[in-house]
Design an enzyme around this catalytic site. Structure first.
Site, mmCIF file in Angstrom:
data_model
loop_
_atom_site.group_PDB
_atom_site.id
_atom_site.type_symbol
_atom_site.label_atom_id
_atom_site.label_comp_id
_atom_site.label_asym_id
_atom_site.label_seq_id
_atom_site.Cartn_x
_atom_site.Cartn_y
_atom_site.Cartn_z
ATOM 1 N N ASP A 9 5.343 -3.135 -15.308
ATOM 2 C CA ASP A 9 4.101 -2.378 -15.229
ATOM 3 C C ASP A 9 4.041 -1.473 -16.464
ATOM 4 O OD1 ASP A 9 1.765 -1.211 -14.241
ATOM 5 O OD2 ASP A 9 2.866 0.275 -13.077
ATOM 6 N N GLU A 11 1.737 1.695 -16.825
ATOM 7 C CA GLU A 11 1.613 3.111 -16.485
ATOM 8 C C GLU A 11 2.627 3.504 -15.410
ATOM 9 O OE1 GLU A 11 -2.698 4.439 -16.337
ATOM 10 O OE2 GLU A 11 -2.896 2.266 -16.325
#
Length: 201
Positions: A9, A11
């Site tokens: 991922d 963020e």
């Protein structure tokens, strides 16, 4: 080792939450809500776009804040080290228009993300997801191409790809998500995450 792809991922793992950074700069507490709080991404995005409309703000104001966002300390080194050993793809529910400045600071890793629909005046009118359940769907597509995946993320929308991978972990996630999913290993430092990923390669 060559048949593995690490899926991360963006963020919360490699960069701060863009919406949170913007909420703080713009003084709009409503925009502090993220996928760490709201499992339904569509509901969250509709809420965000409604808040932006009410405040008369659009893409230019958000991009101004993004220009100053730096990757999480240690993220680039962590990423460079991994990329020297295996393929890495960042799979994010963020948008091309948000991600580019951060990708530059991370040394242009591969990212699969979504696209905003923006009017000529900069108003964000909508968004286009690449596909349904983008992260899980992408990981399954990689599996269908003969790859095995190792995944890590911090939010509700990462759980699908984490559980579908041969090895997966939470990284700097919330107390709630970790408590709801005790079966998923959880790490707090890049050193520990790197060690776990390398052990799974």
């Amino acid at each position: 080792m060559g048949m593995n792809i690490v899926c991360l991922d963006l963020e919360g793992v490699l960069a701060p939450e863009i919406w949170v950074a913007f909420a703080e700069k713009a003084g709009i507490p409503d925009l502090m809500r993220t996928t760490r709080d709201e499992p339904d991404y569509d509901k969250l995005m509709k809420f965000r776009l409604d808040v932006l409309r009410r405040h008369g703000m659009g893409l230019p104001q958000i991009q101004e804040v993004i220009a100053d966002i730096q990757p999480v300390p240690g993220a680039k080194e962590f990423l460079d080290d991994l990329r020297a050993q295996t393929q890495v793809i960042i799979i994010s529910d963020t948008f091309e228009q948000f991600a580019q400045p951060i990708m530059e600071k991370l040394g242009w890793p591969t990212i699969f993300c979504n696209t905003l629909e923006v009017a000529d005046d900069g108003t964000i009118t909508g968004y286009r997801m690449r596909c349904d359940q983008t992260k899980l769907t992408t990981v399954r597509a990689l599996h269908s191409c003969g790859f095995e995946t190792i995944a890590s993320g911090d939010s509700y929308n990462d759980l699908g790809m984490i559980k579908a991978s041969k090895a997966g972990s939470l990284f700097r996630s919330t107390v709630t998500i970790k408590a709801e999913h005790p079966e998923i290993p959880a790490y707090e430092t890049f050193e520990d995450l790197s060690r776990a990923i390398k052990a799974a390669l």
